[in-house]
Scaffold this active site. Sequence first.
Site, PDB file in Angstrom:
ATOM      1  N   TYR A  72       0.751 -94.039 -17.905  1.00 60.74           N
ATOM      2  CA  TYR A  72       0.642 -95.450 -18.399  1.00 60.74           C
ATOM      3  C   TYR A  72       1.726 -96.741 -17.802  1.00 60.74           C
ATOM      4  CZ  TYR A  72       5.139 -95.332 -21.549  1.00 60.74           C
ATOM      5  OH  TYR A  72       5.907 -94.754 -21.958  1.00 60.74           O
ATOM      6  N   CYS A  73       1.097 -97.788 -18.563  1.00 62.19           N
ATOM      7  CA  CYS A  73       1.620 -99.174 -17.768  1.00 62.19           C
ATOM      8  C   CYS A  73       0.814 -99.906 -18.516  1.00 62.19           C
ATOM      9  CB  CYS A  73       1.956 -99.861 -16.346  1.00 62.19           C
ATOM     10  SG  CYS A  73      -0.540 -99.684 -16.087  1.00 62.19           S
ATOM     11  N   THR A  74       1.695-101.122 -18.062  1.00 63.15           N
ATOM     12  CA  THR A  74       1.416-102.773 -19.483  1.00 63.15           C
ATOM     13  C   THR A  74      -0.823-102.602 -19.643  1.00 63.15           C
ATOM     14  OG1 THR A  74       3.642-103.538 -18.689  1.00 63.15           O
ATOM     15  CG2 THR A  74       1.596-104.698 -20.188  1.00 63.15           C
ATOM     16  N   ILE A 125      -1.443 -99.851 -22.002  1.00 66.95           N
ATOM     17  CA  ILE A 125      -0.806-100.257 -23.502  1.00 66.95           C
ATOM     18  C   ILE A 125      -1.128-101.490 -24.285  1.00 66.95           C
ATOM     19  CG2 ILE A 125       2.003-100.691 -24.897  1.00 66.95           C
ATOM     20  CD1 ILE A 125       3.000-100.175 -22.299  1.00 66.95           C
TER      21      ILE A 125
END
Length: 244
Positions: free
Chosen positions: A123-125, A153
């Site tokens: 996952y990332c932003t 996120i």
Amino acid sequence: LLLPGMGNRQIRGAFLNVDREVTLDDTPFVDLRIKVRHQVLSDGLEKPLDWSNNGTAVSPEEWHQTLTSNDDVILLDCRNKYESQVGKFENARVLNTSTFRESWDWLRKELEGTSKDQRIMTYCTGGIRCVKVGAFLEQEMGFKNVDRLEGGIVAYSKFAREEGLESQFKGVNYVFDLRLGERVTGDVLTQCLNCGAKCDTQTDCANERCGRPFAQRHFVQCPECAAQLKGCCSEECIQCISTD
């Protein structure tokens, strides 16, 4: 994305990293600039990968169900150290990088010896970096079971809030605009650089000639230390701006 002064014309396929409405009084960007770039995200790879072959996109709903079922997964935070410092999913392994191009060495080292059938969730932003990480894991490292959080996120926190669920992401979601972060939960994961008090307010040194490396310019500082140090990260930087 519909912009003022454009009439009915729209920029299609463009989204801001916000999981809620932002008022005009709380504008996160000074202005909007659209530039053509060779790469959406500079990665430092010697040869380009097939970005369409990047693992499976997992919806926020399925992501939440997986994390709450204690499945045997490796959860990777594909962001930089200063981002994961203030917020992350519980039990996530953070890359602790200063820039994205450092990710590949970390992945090679930390995942050495891991079964190629092991489920890895990334996952990332907003979902861009984990596309590249997923492609690297599959094409360069041979992993066969790679997932990524669709929409990042930002999408997950919106889903959890609207559904009234306890967020598995704790703390603040770092964002790349004037806000520097969107609080997701009340958890405080880090501390003030200067005094060690629990805090997750990030700032930049008031000294424009601060000697800290550019990738480390954002740091955590409590309100008391910010006032005492006049927005600087150290006494040295106070002295520097005092002589200007």
